[in-house]
Enzyme design. Structure first.
Site, PDB file in Angstrom:
ATOM      1  N   ILE A 127       0.903  -1.162   0.000  1.00 21.19           N
ATOM      2  CA  ILE A 127       0.000   0.000   0.000  1.00 21.19           C
ATOM      3  C   ILE A 127       0.938   1.207   0.000  1.00 21.19           C
ATOM      4  O   ILE A 127       1.546   1.538   1.010  1.00 21.19           O
ATOM      5  CB  ILE A 127      -0.950  -0.007   1.222  1.00 21.19           C
ATOM      6  N   PRO A 128       1.124   1.849  -1.161  1.00 25.50           N
ATOM      7  CA  PRO A 128       2.257   2.757  -1.393  1.00 25.50           C
ATOM      8  C   PRO A 128       2.121   4.151  -0.784  1.00 25.50           C
ATOM      9  O   PRO A 128       1.956   5.154  -1.487  1.00 25.50           O
ATOM     10  CB  PRO A 128       2.325   2.813  -2.922  1.00 25.50           C
ATOM     11  N   CYS A 129       2.251   4.237   0.525  1.00 24.77           N
ATOM     12  CA  CYS A 129       2.145   5.530   1.206  1.00 24.77           C
ATOM     13  C   CYS A 129       3.269   6.483   0.809  1.00 24.77           C
ATOM     14  O   CYS A 129       3.119   7.700   0.954  1.00 24.77           O
ATOM     15  CB  CYS A 129       2.095   5.337   2.716  1.00 24.77           C
ATOM     16  N   HIS A 130       4.380   5.957   0.293  1.00 25.47           N
ATOM     17  CA  HIS A 130       5.480   6.827  -0.135  1.00 25.47           C
ATOM     18  C   HIS A 130       5.076   7.721  -1.299  1.00 25.47           C
ATOM     19  O   HIS A 130       5.729   8.735  -1.540  1.00 25.47           O
ATOM     20  CB  HIS A 130       6.720   5.997  -0.493  1.00 25.47           C
TER      21      HIS A 130
END
Length: 170
Positions: A127-130
């Protein structure tokens, strides 16, 4: 947290926790932490997929995930998953998108709530929070505003080729 694998990455290590046939947590650890060989078949599968992503940002994840969170957090995480590789959105962008679901919050409060939900993401990379950044720069990462976690975020963005404005610090 009990880790079932720890994988080498530039600027960090990525730890994997599994339980009952699901990946329950991924966590960025300092680069000084040692690598840990996978302790079970699911941790092995997760480690191999993380290694593929480390080598090729287009690699896809196919893991059974335990995703626990409030409806608001899940909305933020869904919005993060919709950001294409190589692109970013701001906390404010996501706040505006979710605004109808958060009546009674002003824009600044809602953007901060989005930031908190990003930091509470227990499955980063997958889950690409970056890919969520501040309107005026990189923003925080995993509830940090300095140190190796920001270097990890810069690396992830550069790896996905979306970070010309966030070039790696010397």
């Amino acid at each position: 947290m009990h880790w079932d694998a720890i994988v080498e990455f530039p600027k960090m290590k990525v730890a994997v926790a599994t339980r009952d046939g699901q990946v329950v947590a991924l966590k960025y650890l300092p680069p000084t932490v040692g690598v840990l060989a996978p302790r079970n078949p699911l941790a092995e599968r997760a480690a191999r997929q993380l290694e593929r992503y480390r080598e090729d940002a287009d690699a896809q994840f196919d893991l059974p995930l335990l995703i626990e969170g409030t409806p608001f957090q899940r909305g933020v995480w869904d919005a993060m998953c919709a950001i294409p590789r190589g692109r970013t959105r701001t906390y404010g962008d996501i706040a505006a998108e979710l605004g109808g679901e958060a009546r009674g919050r002003d824009d600044g409060t809602l953007a901060r709530a989005v930031g908190q939900a990003c930091g509470d993401n227990r499955l980063p990379v997958v889950i690409p929070c970056h890919r969520v950044v501040a309107a005026d720069g990189l923003g925080g990462f995993a509830h940090a505003t300095s140190g190796y976690l920001l270097e990890a975020k810069r690396w992830l963005l550069m790896h996905e080729r979306s970070a010309d404005a966030f070039a790696l610090a010397p």
